[in-house]
Scaffold this motif. Structure first.
Motif, PDB file in Angstrom:
ATOM      1  N   GLY A   1       3.560  -1.727 -17.087  1.00 51.79           N
ATOM      2  CA  GLY A   1       4.841  -1.632 -16.356  1.00 51.79           C
ATOM      3  C   GLY A   1       4.746  -0.654 -15.204  1.00 51.79           C
ATOM      4  N   ARG A   2       4.091   0.455 -15.469  1.00 47.02           N
ATOM      5  CA  ARG A   2       3.951   1.481 -14.415  1.00 47.02           C
ATOM      6  C   ARG A   2       3.077   0.973 -13.268  1.00 47.02           C
ATOM      7  NH1 ARG A   2       2.704   5.992 -17.805  1.00 47.02           N
ATOM      8  NH2 ARG A   2       4.920   6.043 -18.229  1.00 47.02           N
ATOM      9  N   ARG A   3       1.977   0.310 -13.618  1.00 50.02           N
ATOM     10  CA  ARG A   3       1.027  -0.120 -12.590  1.00 50.02           C
ATOM     11  C   ARG A   3       1.585  -1.263 -11.730  1.00 50.02           C
ATOM     12  NH1 ARG A   3      -3.121  -2.495 -14.776  1.00 50.02           N
ATOM     13  NH2 ARG A   3      -2.821  -2.056 -16.983  1.00 50.02           N
ATOM     14  N   HIS A   4       2.409  -2.079 -12.306  1.00 48.34           N
ATOM     15  CA  HIS A   4       2.882  -3.262 -11.566  1.00 48.34           C
ATOM     16  C   HIS A   4       4.328  -3.119 -11.073  1.00 48.34           C
ATOM     17  CE1 HIS A   4      -0.724  -5.623 -12.236  1.00 48.34           C
ATOM     18  NE2 HIS A   4      -0.788  -5.026 -13.414  1.00 48.34           N
TER      19      HIS A   4
ATOM     20  N   SER B   1      17.168   8.699 -13.078  1.00 49.74           N
ATOM     21  CA  SER B   1      16.978   7.283 -12.803  1.00 49.74           C
ATOM     22  C   SER B   1      15.834   7.102 -11.826  1.00 49.74           C
ATOM     23  CB  SER B   1      18.256   6.705 -12.169  1.00 49.74           C
ATOM     24  OG  SER B   1      19.302   6.828 -13.077  1.00 49.74           O
ATOM     25  N   PRO B   2      14.948   6.187 -12.139  1.00 48.61           N
ATOM     26  CA  PRO B   2      13.895   5.900 -11.156  1.00 48.61           C
ATOM     27  C   PRO B   2      14.470   5.056 -10.032  1.00 48.61           C
ATOM     28  CG  PRO B   2      13.673   4.480 -13.063  1.00 48.61           C
ATOM     29  CD  PRO B   2      14.842   5.366 -13.339  1.00 48.61           C
TER      30      PRO B   2
ATOM     31  N   ILE C   1       3.646   5.745  -2.802  1.00 45.89           N
ATOM     32  CA  ILE C   1       4.886   6.453  -3.123  1.00 45.89           C
ATOM     33  C   ILE C   1       5.125   6.453  -4.628  1.00 45.89           C
ATOM     34  CG2 ILE C   1       7.418   6.167  -3.024  1.00 45.89           C
ATOM     35  CD1 ILE C   1       6.506   7.599  -0.631  1.00 45.89           C
ATOM     36  N   GLN C   2       4.891   5.278  -5.225  1.00 39.57           N
ATOM     37  CA  GLN C   2       5.091   5.152  -6.665  1.00 39.57           C
ATOM     38  C   GLN C   2       4.146   6.108  -7.400  1.00 39.57           C
ATOM     39  OE1 GLN C   2       7.266   2.740  -7.831  1.00 39.57           O
ATOM     40  NE2 GLN C   2       7.042   3.338  -9.974  1.00 39.57           N
TER      41      GLN C   2
ATOM     42  N   GLU D   1       0.828  -1.202   0.000  1.00 39.05           N
ATOM     43  CA  GLU D   1       0.000   0.000   0.000  1.00 39.05           C
ATOM     44  C   GLU D   1       0.864   1.254   0.000  1.00 39.05           C
ATOM     45  OE1 GLU D   1      -2.765   0.179   3.237  1.00 39.05           O
ATOM     46  OE2 GLU D   1      -3.261   2.286   2.780  1.00 39.05           O
ATOM     47  N   TYR D   2       1.849   1.249   0.931  1.00 37.57           N
ATOM     48  CA  TYR D   2       2.713   2.429   1.009  1.00 37.57           C
ATOM     49  C   TYR D   2       3.527   2.582  -0.279  1.00 37.57           C
ATOM     50  CZ  TYR D   2       6.453   5.536   2.507  1.00 37.57           C
ATOM     51  OH  TYR D   2       7.336   6.573   2.574  1.00 37.57           O
ATOM     52  N   ARG D   3       4.046   1.459  -0.766  1.00 37.86           N
ATOM     53  CA  ARG D   3       4.857   1.510  -1.988  1.00 37.86           C
ATOM     54  C   ARG D   3       4.050   2.039  -3.164  1.00 37.86           C
ATOM     55  NH1 ARG D   3       9.650  -0.710  -2.588  1.00 37.86           N
ATOM     56  NH2 ARG D   3      10.585  -1.789  -0.831  1.00 37.86           N
TER      57      ARG D   3
END
Lengths: 817, 247
Positions: B215-218, B133-134, A142-143, A137-139
């Motif tokens: 890719g972004r979602r996972h 860089s991510p 943040i993402q 959830e936190y990740r």
């Protein structure tokens, strides 16, 4: 004037009748519950302990070994048991100002409880917070924030690139930034092609590129703001996430301390700090905009330093500080080395004795307290301010000014009991005004008690108590009587008994040993006698050595015959806690002069002030008695022969006067006598100390030479009540082999020593010509006339040459008091 | 196609970069080279467009850090590019040494697309991504994404994904909706042979936009696609994770 008779054996030693006691052995006696002979001191301790006012601390004084510690401790224990157990004290972190840790007060036992609660909390946070921050959830959130930032940037850059594309311009990434280029057929317009363009077109392109660059600049300037916004959002996210994880854990602890507002306040601060510093709990090797990147190095900031734990304490604490340094008294902040630097924090604060004793009693020895630098000052400051403030010595002395810990002061409520000797008390009173302010109660322990029948019974009970406590054999009546007699000898008084418990206990223990050696079931008088004899024997190496030297004639002491101007004085030599008497030859010389008596000991700085005073009294006595009609034209010198150490006291002044009178009267003094006593200006003999040791000292010499029945000692009559002589001396007197005379005046002494009449002066002050005094008067008159006929030419020449060095470094100090 | 066929030896992995900023892709490329015991070929592309731009009289560069404009000059640009190339070379060397793989490095001047177009001799092509860089995605917590359309290249891509995924790692297989039913058993058979766990995600199609979104979602660690690098990579350059195109 009649000569005094020798003292009867009965007055030389006051026996204690075993028939006084109704028991066979001390095993039949109950324990002694009271403190003997210390009613005044105990009353003072009682008063000092009970009065709850500032400055009413105690100074307990008395000779060492009298049992002050034990008695005070026993008394305080009884009192402390009924008192309320004081609170616990803890130091915790001050999250706002870490160098000023907070002090928390908790009921007894709850300090450790809080410490354990906090340890458990930190342990739980160490599991819960990483799990929360590493959770999906936190990740995801943040993402999402990162994507939001990225999208924002891409969107704005994309829009700008699109706008540029519409104008046939492309946005390029350069090694350190961005640049716009005009395009033609998907290729950057070359410089040659650009040159070929019409001027208007060139300007138009330049204008377009310039406008796009301005927009790009504005866009790039926005990037830090977007990042900052993202950071803030991440912080908020972290805060919300932490709060959700932390709040219920801390609330649970808070519920247990609702009765302690300061603890609740502290827990609220902990909660806030955990939320603000969540990175301390989260271990991660990755970091984004403001995301936790904890290192876990600061978790000890949530520790609780329990300074005072009274969980096991019942009643008020009684603390005896054996090593009263400043730091042991008021506590300290210790340091640890880290990367070459000494650092400290609230967890390194260590309590002092004042912390441990607060709410109760602190016992400390005066000598130790005063000999440790700053300890006395530290104690006074704490008592004045009624609080314990931990300060390093360096800071207190302004030696360093680095930032150090300044822990919150802890209130102090303690009764301080200083145990020391009388001299220290008087000196403190005289020289330290604070002492009288802070130590208003003096408990003065008596060194002796009257030798009444009641007190003898109490003494027997004391022996019974000590024997049980020390697991000794029982003592029979004879042994008890002998201990009582020894108690009188220790205080040199037939009418008193010692209260010096250590000395009595030592004799009891040693007598028990000797009884065991002899196979006795019960300790008897013979065992007591053996214990006392062994004590003396163990300490008497120097005494025996000196006696041997007298026997061999190295130290010249005559015990028979008669000599003019020579007499046996008596002195006491102290060797640690053992003292013994020794005869010393005192000689006098007279010649014509200006009326002065020269004290040779004084001249060579071997004589003390009191000794000199005694000699000056002699001069005054001579002048008053004989020089009423003419000046004293006498010069005399007095000396302790073969004395190589210091001599002080006035107990030889009678002997010195007699030697001087012998020299003046030219009458010999019987050398079978030794004498002790001080004399005043009127010729009255005054008491002295150590009378028993002095008599025994001369007796031992005479016995070595052989007792003749002529030998004896002259003592002041006022010292008769102090006589508790050894049995062999008493026995010799009973068998008329040795004599002891008590004299009241110098004339009585002169009569005995010179076997002549001292004489009685008539109304005009003239003495019978054949009397001792008459002969002295005639001699002085003659010297005055001769002196007058010589006039000023007869003045003594003062010899300034230094005296020969005859000092003996090994010679013990000699007391003739 | 049999499983055996798909597991042909991978010999060359091409990594094309135009800056040293994408260290994550560089690291993954070295890991991949180590796993397949192939050679890592690093290519730094000096953009000819940039060099041409620098010759224009009004060429300005806007600094990314200060937002201030400065004259873009050819000589300075060339120095900057050489410095970047050296930086990339060192990074590549470090990673290659660490993973014990053979490596080569060259500098080309031209366009990335041209370099990719000329990469037919290589087995796997990866492209450095622009921008910052991510975050690095640690292994074991994020999946490797593999697009599977049933093609030969897609089989090799799935095989490469299986190479890169550890036992604890998941592989998320992206399937186009239209063929999902038939493609899934084939993918499952391949992964079962490799003893790898797999999850499946059905997308409307396997277009670059759909792949980027997935890719972004996972939060994927790596996106593996089979196909033509020259066609795919420029469109996947904005991916949130490194992309490997298996030919």
């Amino acid at each position: 004037m009649s000569k005094p008779e020798p003292l009867a054996p009965e007055v030389l030693y006051k026996r204690c009748d075993p028939g006084l006691f109704g028991f066979e052995t001390t095993a039949e006696l109950p324990d002694l519950t009271e403190v003997i002979g210390q009613a005044r001191a105990i009353g003072a301790v009682h008063f000092g302990v009970n009065i709850r006012r500032e400055g009413y601390n105690l100074y307990v004084m008395g000779p060492p070994g009298i049992g002050k510690h034990t008695l005070v401790r026993q008394f305080l224990q009884q009192k402390a048991d009924a008192c309320v157990t004081p609170d616990d004290w803890c130091y915790v972190n001050n999250f706002e100002t870490p160098h000023k840790p907070h002090a928390l007060r908790l009921p007894p036992g709850r300090g450790m409880e809080l410490k354990h609660d906090m340890e458990k909390l930190v342990e739980e946070l160490g599991v819960v917070l990483p799990a929360t921050f590493e959770g999906d959830e936190y990740r995801s959130r943040i993402q999402a924030l990162e994507e939001e930032l990225k999208e924002h940037q891409e969107k704005d850059f994309g829009a700008l690139a699109e706008e540029a594309g519409k104008q046939n311009v492309k946005l390029f990434r350069t090694p350190s930034g961005f640049a716009f280029a005009p395009m033609k057929d998907d290729e950057v317009l070359g410089p040659d092609e650009f040159e070929k363009l019409p001027k208007d077109e060139q300007e138009r392109i330049e204008h377009i590129v310039a406008a796009l660059q301005e927009k790009l600049q504005a866009l790039i300037r926005q990037i830090p703001l977007w990042r900052k916004e993202t950071r803030e959002k991440v912080k908020d996210l972290n805060r919300d996430t932490s709060m959700a994880a932390v709040n219920h854990l801390i609330e649970e602890i808070k519920q247990r301390y609702t009765d302690l507002p300061r603890v609740v306040e502290y827990l609220a601060a902990v909660e806030q700090d955990v939320i603000n510093n969540v990175r301390n709990f989260v271990h991660s090797d990755e970091s984004a905009e403001g995301m936790p990147d904890g290192k876990g190095e600061s978790l000890h900031r949530y520790q609780v330093n329990v300074l005072v734990d009274n969980k096991e304490t019942e009643g008020a604490p009684i603390v005896y500080l054996d090593n009263p340094t400043y730091l042991n008294l008021v506590g300290r902040a210790e340091h640890v080395a880290q990367f070459g630097t000494l650092i400290t924090d609230f967890t390194l604060i260590k309590s002092g004795a004042l912390h441990q004793a607060s709410g109760g009693y602190l016992l400390v020895d005066a000598y130790k307290l005063l000999t440790h630098s700053f300890a006395w000052e530290g104690l006074k400051r704490a008592l004045y301010s009624s609080e314990i403030r931990i300060e390093s010595l360096e800071k207190m002395l302004s030696l360093v000014s680095t930032v150090s810990l300044e822990p919150e002061a802890i209130p102090l409520d303690v009764k301080v009991v200083i145990i020391g000797d009388r001299m220290t008390y008087y000196l403190l009173h005289e020289y330290d005004p604070d002492f009288a302010e802070l130590f208003k109660v003096a408990a003065d322990f008596e060194g002796r008690l009257p030798r009444t029948d009641d007190n003898k019974q109490i003494y027997a009970q004391l022996i019974a108590t000590l024997s049980r406590k020390e697991k000794l054999r029982p003592f029979d009546r004879g042994a008890v009587a002998r201990v009582i007699e020894h108690g009188s000898r220790l205080v040199e008084d037939t009418e008193h008994l010692t209260t010096h418990m250590r000395s009595i206990a030592d004799v009891l223990r040693e007598a028990d040993y000797w009884a065991g050696e002899a196979g006795h079931e019960v300790v008897g008088a013979v065992d007591i006698e053996q214990a006392i004899d062994h004590q003396i024997h163990r300490s008497s190496r120097v005494r025996e050595h000196l006696q041997d030297e007298i026997r061999r004639g190295t130290i010249m002491i005559a015990t028979d015959g008669a000599q003019i101007g020579q007499i046996n004085g008596l002195s006491v030599l102290s060797m640690g806690d053992f003292a013994f008497g020794q005869p010393s030859r005192i000689t006098a010389n007279v010649h014509i002069g200006e009326g002065g008596v020269v004290d040779i000991e004084r001249e060579v700085e071997l004589g003390g002030a009191i000794h000199s005073k005694g000699v000056m009294i002699l001069s005054s006595f001579l002048a008053a008695r004989y020089a009423t009609h003419y000046p004293l034209a006498l010069s005399a010198s007095l000396v302790f022969e073969q004395n190589y150490g210091m001599v002080d006291g006035d107990s030889a002044s009678l002997a010195e006067l007699c030697a001087l009178m012998s020299a003046l009267a030219e009458l010999p003094v019987a050398q079978s006598f030794a004498m002790t006593g001080s004399v005043n200006q009127h010729g009255q003999v005054q008491p002295i100390g150590g009378v028993n040791e002095k008599i025994e000292g001369f007796f031992d010499v005479c016995r070595l030479r052989g007792l003749t029945g002529k030998q004896g000692v002259l003592i002041p009559a006022s010292n008769v009540k102090h006589l508790m002589l050894r049995q062999d001396v008493v026995q010799a007197v009973a068998e008329q082999q040795f004599r002891i005379f008590a004299v009241e005046t110098v004339d009585q002494a002169l009569g005995l020593l010179m076997d002549a009449e001292a004489g009685v002066a008539d109304e005009d002050g003239n003495w019978p010509a054949d009397s001792i005094n008459g002969r002295v008067q005639a001699r002085l008159s003659e010297m005055a006339h001769i002196r007058a006929s010589f006039g000023d030419h007869g003045k003594d020449k003062h010899d300034d040459s230094p005296p020969p060095d005859t000092s003996d470094a090994d010679a013990p100090p000699r007391h003739v008091d | 196609m049999s499983t055996e066929d798909t597991r042909r030896a991978v010999r060359h992995i091409l990594l094309a970069l135009d800056s040293a900023q994408d260290a994550t892709t560089l690291e993954l490329a070295a890991q991949l080279a180590a796993l397949v015991q192939g050679t890592l070929q690093g290519v730094f592309v000096e953009s000819s467009d940039l060099l041409r731009l620098a010759q224009l009289p009004f060429a300005r560069e806007i600094s990314i850090t200060s937002a201030t404009p400065r004259r873009l000059e050819t000589a300075q640009l060339e120095r900057d590019l050489r410095a970047q190339a050296e930086q990339v070379r060192r990074l590549l060397e470090n990673h290659a040494v660490r993973h014990s793989v053979q490596w080569t490095f060259r500098i080309e001047r031209g366009a990335l697309t041209a370099t990719l177009a000329a990469s037919s001799a290589t087995d796997i092509v990866m492209l450095g991504r622009p921008g910052d860089s991510p975050r690095r995605q640690p292994a074991g917590t994020t999946p490797v994404l593999a697009a599977f359309d049933g093609s030969e290249a897609a089989h090799r891509a799935l095989d490469t994904a299986a190479d890169m995924a550890d036992e604890g790692d998941g592989i998320l297989i992206l399937l186009p909706a239209a063929q999902a039913q038939e493609l899934r058993p084939a993918a499952a058979a391949l992964l079962a042979a490799r003893k790898r766990r797999a999850h499946y995600l059905v997308l409307p199609d396997l277009s670059p936009a759909q792949l980027l979104d997935a890719g972004r979602r996972h939060h994927c660690r790596l996106l593996v696609v089979g196909g033509n690098p020259a066609a795919l990579l420029p469109q996947l350059q904005q991916s949130s994770c490194p992309v490997a195109v298996v030919q």
